[in-house]
Design a protein around this motif. Structure first.
Motif, PDB file in Angstrom:
ATOM      1  N   VAL A  48       0.808  -0.971  -0.094  1.00 50.71           N
ATOM      2  CA  VAL A  48       0.348  -0.403  -0.019  1.00 50.71           C
ATOM      3  C   VAL A  48       0.872   1.459  -0.157  1.00 50.71           C
ATOM      4  N   ILE A  49       2.022   1.039   1.101  1.00 48.87           N
ATOM      5  CA  ILE A  49       2.268   2.210   1.073  1.00 48.87           C
ATOM      6  C   ILE A  49       3.376   1.972  -0.625  1.00 48.87           C
ATOM      7  N   ASP A  50       3.799   1.173  -1.394  1.00 49.63           N
ATOM      8  CA  ASP A  50       4.706   1.912  -2.126  1.00 49.63           C
ATOM      9  C   ASP A  50       4.056   1.861  -3.101  1.00 49.63           C
ATOM     10  N   ALA A  51       2.737   1.477  -3.181  1.00 50.01           N
ATOM     11  CA  ALA A  51       1.250   1.989  -4.684  1.00 50.01           C
ATOM     12  C   ALA A  51       1.543   3.464  -4.230  1.00 50.01           C
ATOM     13  N   PHE A  52       1.205   3.723  -2.969  1.00 47.44           N
ATOM     14  CA  PHE A  52       0.755   5.783  -2.327  1.00 47.44           C
ATOM     15  C   PHE A  52       1.861   6.252  -3.005  1.00 47.44           C
TER      16      PHE A  52
ATOM     17  N   ARG B  39       4.359   5.825  -5.251  1.00 46.96           N
ATOM     18  CA  ARG B  39       4.523   5.804  -6.301  1.00 46.96           C
ATOM     19  C   ARG B  39       2.816   5.965  -7.326  1.00 46.96           C
ATOM     20  N   SER B  40       1.736   6.754  -6.669  1.00 45.01           N
ATOM     21  CA  SER B  40       0.728   7.800  -7.365  1.00 45.01           C
ATOM     22  C   SER B  40       1.116   8.767  -7.003  1.00 45.01           C
ATOM     23  N   ARG B  41       1.464   9.035  -5.991  1.00 46.79           N
ATOM     24  CA  ARG B  41       2.250  10.414  -6.095  1.00 46.79           C
ATOM     25  C   ARG B  41       3.411  11.101  -6.557  1.00 46.79           C
ATOM     26  N   GLN B  42       4.434  10.066  -6.734  1.00 49.20           N
ATOM     27  CA  GLN B  42       4.529  10.843  -7.963  1.00 49.20           C
ATOM     28  C   GLN B  42       3.932  10.717  -9.376  1.00 49.20           C
ATOM     29  N   LYS B  43       3.494   9.441 -10.033  1.00 49.83           N
ATOM     30  CA  LYS B  43       2.729  10.121 -11.430  1.00 49.83           C
ATOM     31  C   LYS B  43       2.451  11.309 -10.831  1.00 49.83           C
ATOM     32  N   LEU B  44       1.692  11.833  -9.721  1.00 54.79           N
ATOM     33  CA  LEU B  44       0.696  12.985  -9.394  1.00 54.79           C
ATOM     34  C   LEU B  44       1.386  14.396  -9.826  1.00 54.79           C
ATOM     35  N   ARG B  45       2.762  13.908  -9.521  1.00 56.14           N
ATOM     36  CA  ARG B  45       3.967  15.462  -8.916  1.00 56.14           C
ATOM     37  C   ARG B  45       3.711  15.954 -10.369  1.00 56.14           C
ATOM     38  N   ALA B  46       4.493  14.593 -11.449  1.00 57.76           N
ATOM     39  CA  ALA B  46       5.337  14.320 -12.970  1.00 57.76           C
ATOM     40  C   ALA B  46       4.181  14.985 -13.569  1.00 57.76           C
ATOM     41  N   ALA B  47       2.836  14.365 -13.441  1.00 62.23           N
ATOM     42  CA  ALA B  47       1.469  14.849 -13.759  1.00 62.23           C
ATOM     43  C   ALA B  47       1.508  16.670 -14.030  1.00 62.23           C
ATOM     44  N   LYS B  48       1.649  17.247 -12.197  1.00 62.94           N
ATOM     45  CA  LYS B  48       1.378  18.260 -12.779  1.00 62.94           C
ATOM     46  C   LYS B  48       2.683  18.902 -12.738  1.00 62.94           C
ATOM     47  N   GLN B  49       3.682  18.542 -13.417  1.00 66.99           N
ATOM     48  CA  GLN B  49       4.862  19.217 -13.545  1.00 66.99           C
ATOM     49  C   GLN B  49       4.937  19.443 -14.995  1.00 66.99           C
ATOM     50  N   GLY B  50       4.101  18.657 -15.584  1.00 68.68           N
ATOM     51  CA  GLY B  50       3.499  18.131 -17.452  1.00 68.68           C
ATOM     52  C   GLY B  50       2.471  20.009 -17.553  1.00 68.68           C
ATOM     53  N   LEU B  51       2.004  20.012 -15.854  1.00 70.64           N
ATOM     54  CA  LEU B  51       1.324  21.317 -16.771  1.00 70.64           C
ATOM     55  C   LEU B  51       1.509  22.431 -17.803  1.00 70.64           C
TER      56      LEU B  51
END
Lengths: 194, 538
Positions: B520-524, B526-538
């Protein structure tokens, strides 16, 4: 309660393995109950296997003669304080008890023999030893009732060794109460679970 | 009133006490002195005196007029350990010429002659050394009652040898004691028996009868020194002496005496103290080493054990048999049953009989006491399964000498730490027994009149062995009836070599919940990093 000790590491020094295992027996012969009213005393001795040794303490003794005032119990409170060391776990020590009586007419008599082994678990134990005495012919029993001096064992071998015990004819006698506290040391190092 | 023994004191000395000195003062109280020291008088008046201090009124400086013209008796003596002062009776005895030639008593004889020649005032204070064996006369009473102790040879066995040797040497002057002449020494040597006695006595006979009889001798102080370095003094002499002790003579004059005992031993110098301390340290170190040596036995396995082998050592006893109603005397036959894979080491009694015991009623329960010990030493190999059993069979012997079976049972040897289910007696296991029943009345009568055993030939009826092919065990048709029970007290110890067996758990796959938490912690993350990457992309 079974306890597993963690396995000793292989870097253990040789000196650890030459530590001896020791047993401390600290307790008392409390008294008796169930014997006929008279002045009773007890001769006790400790029996050890071959690999055991008494380091400190006396391994045999005799209590005082106590006359019961209340009921048919007598009280000795005779201390037993022993420190034994052993090479192995076979031949665990046993206490050999012989109870004699002396009544007010001056008759000295055997009252009972008993054997009880020392407990193997540490802690405080209350033990009861049931004793017996040898029985003679009818004439000897009548004589014992009036004059005392019933049959006695010729050697204490019969009490603790199993060779010829079937030749004995006995009758039940009273109980001897003991309280023993046991402390064990270094047995876990040799993988002994108690 | 406290028993007199309680006034004794215990002192410890590291070595032999050679510098012990005691001053004893004995004074006879005359009538006027008695009046002077009576407690009534103190309370009443004479203001200068304190309450505690009752001075010994010295004869010469007495302020009160003396009633009698004769002087009362006063004696002070300084006595060392085992210092022999002759009593008036001994002076009379030893000055007889019969002792002049006896080598043992020669010194005493000379001393007695000297005393007689001096003819000074009488000495009442004297001492008994250890060799005078006064302790055997004095020590015989343990309580104040005059009850004679019964002669019990069982209990006196330990001291008989010492007593007879001492009593033999007590015949004064009759027989020459042919053993060592060391008895002439005043100080004891290391071969002396356990305790050394020393008595300070006074002879309180009336003056004209002094030296005639030993009946007036009274113990002033008793000292006992034993081999452990303990000195017992009765009565104590270091308490601040408030009142001198008072004793009364039973002679014709009914005189009263007072005595005081003081300890005036010279104190040793500091050097000697230090030396003694060093010596004591050495001795104690030696003693500790000795104990270590005696206890330092190497551990022996008592037989080789290969890997995976477990050794079971069982010590126990068959204590008693209960509730066997119609047996007159009973014995128990025990046998060990070992499952396959088990073996017994030497020293274990695998089979045995208890003595046959007459059944008597104790507390209303028919009981037979055995107290028969047994010890078992078993090894379980790697291929061993199951656990050994102790098979028990009780037989009765009737007055015609016939054996009859009374019960059978099997008892599993307990594991270490298994206490019995008996409440008032621990580690006692009660095993109930049954015997094959007689169904028809004819069988019952046959059993009653003729007796006889119905031995069980197939012991699987007692205990089921492990290697049985049948899957269902049926005992249908076998009738039994319950008989009594047998109590055993058993302790067992297990020895196994744990070094080679790896009991550690391999922690590669953590338990279920940990996986899920980590996942669960791993998944969390990973999802947070994805979110960050997505935000930076904006």
């Amino acid at each position: 309660m079974v306890s597993f000790s963690p396995p000793p590491s292989f870097q253990v020094k040789k000196s650890v393995w030459t530590l001896m295992a020791e047993v401390h027996i600290i307790g008392q012969l409390s008294g008796t109950s169930g014997f006929p009213c008279a002045s009773l005393f007890c001769k006790w001795s400790l029996q050890l296997g071959g690999g055991w040794k008494v380091v400190e303490g006396v391994s045999e003794g005799q209590t005082q003669a106590d006359q019961s005032d209340t009921g048919n119990t007598s009280t000795w409170c005779h201390p037993i304080d022993l420190h034994l060391s052993t090479r192995g776990i076979q031949g665990w020590p046993r206490l050999l008890l012989q109870v004699y009586r002396q009544d007010d007419l001056g008759r000295v008599d055997l009252c009972g023999y008993g054997v009880t082994h020392v407990p193997t678990r540490p802690g405080h134990h209350t033990l009861v030893c049931h004793t017996w005495r040898p029985v003679g012919t009818f004439g000897e029993e009548v004589r014992r009732a009036f004059l005392g001096g019933g049959p006695q064992l010729l050697s204490t071998e019969f009490i603790h060794s199993s060779l010829e015990r079937y030749r004995l004819h006995t009758i039940a006698a009273g109980l001897v109460h003991l309280e023993l506290g046991i402390i064990l040391r270094n047995f876990e190092k040799y993988g002994v679970i108690y | 009133m406290e028993p007199a023994k309680d006034q004794c004191a215990y002192y410890f000395a590291k070595e032999r006490i050679t510098n012990l000195q005691i001053r004893v003062s004995l004074q006879q109280l005359t009538g006027s002195q008695l009046v002077a020291v009576s407690p009534r008088d103190l309370e009443v008046g004479s203001g200068g005196r304190e309450e505690e201090e009752i001075p010994l009124v010295p004869l010469a400086n007495s302020a009160l007029p003396l009633a009698e013209s004769t002087s009362s008796f006063t004696q002070h003596s300084v006595i060392k350990w085992q210092h022999k002062l002759l009593s008036p009776c001994e002076i009379v005895e030893f000055s007889r010429p019969v002792y002049a030639d006896n080598p043992k008593y020669k010194t005493l004889h000379e001393q007695a002659i000297k005393h007689k020649r001096r003819k000074k005032r009488k000495h009442r204070i004297f001492t008994y050394q250890h060799e005078d064996h006064y302790q055997y006369q004095n020590e015989s009473c343990v309580s104040t009652s005059k009850k004679m102790e019964p002669m019990s040879w069982l209990r006196q066995r330990k001291n008989v040898a010492e007593n007879t040797a001492a009593l033999r040497s007590q015949d004064t002057g009759e027989s020459i004691h042919t053993t060592e002449k060391k008895s002439n020494k005043k100080y004891a040597d290391d071969t002396s028996p356990h305790q050394q006695y020393f008595y300070i006595m006074a002879d309180l006979a009336p003056t004209e009868n002094l030296g005639e009889t030993q009946a007036y001798e009274v113990v002033l102080c008793e000292l006992r020194f034993d081999t452990q370095g303990q000195l017992t003094v009765t009565p104590d002499f270091t308490r601040p002496a408030t009142k001198p002790h008072r004793i009364e003579s039973y002679g014709a004059d009914n005189a009263q005496y007072e005595y005081k005992i003081e300890n005036i031993s010279p104190i040793r110098s500091l050097e000697e103290h230090q030396q003694e301390a060093r010596l004591a340290e050495q001795l104690s170190k030696q003693r500790i080493e000795e104990v270590h040596q005696v206890a330092g036995l190497e551990w022996e396995d008592g037989g080789e054990r290969k890997e995976g082998e477990v050794r079971l050592v069982v010590t126990g006893e068959i204590t008693r048999a209960l509730h066997f109603d119609d047996a007159s005397s009973l014995y128990v036959h025990y046998a060990l049953y070992l499952p396959p894979g088990w073996s017994s080491n030497s020293g274990s009694e695998c089979e045995g009989f208890t003595p046959s015991c007459v059944v008597s009623y104790i507390d209303g329960v028919p009981t037979a006491n055995y107290s028969t010990p047994f010890s078992l030493d078993l090894t379980r190999h790697q291929s061993g399964r199951s656990w050994p059993l102790l098979l028990l069979a009780a037989y009765s012997v009737d007055w015609l000498g016939r054996d009859r079976d009374e019960g059978y049972a099997s008892f599993t040897l307990p594991t270490p730490g298994d206490t019995g289910r008996n409440d008032d007696n621990e580690s006692v296991h009660t095993v109930a027994m049954w015997r094959p029943a007689q169904t028809s009345p004819l069988d019952k009568m046959r059993r009653f009149f003729l007796g006889g055993c119905q031995l069980i030939t197939d012991f699987t009826y007692l205990a089921l062995p492990v290697s049985t092919q049948v899957e269902r065990v049926s005992r249908l048709g076998f009738n039994t009836v319950s008989s009594g029970s047998v109590e055993l007290r058993v302790s067992s110890v297990v020895q196994a070599d744990f070094t080679h067996t790896d009991y550690g758990m391999v922690v590669e796959t953590p338990p279920g919940w940990q996986i899920s938490t980590l996942a669960v912690i791993d998944a969390f993350n990973r999802s947070r990093q994805k979110l960050r990457a997505a935000k930076q992309g904006l």
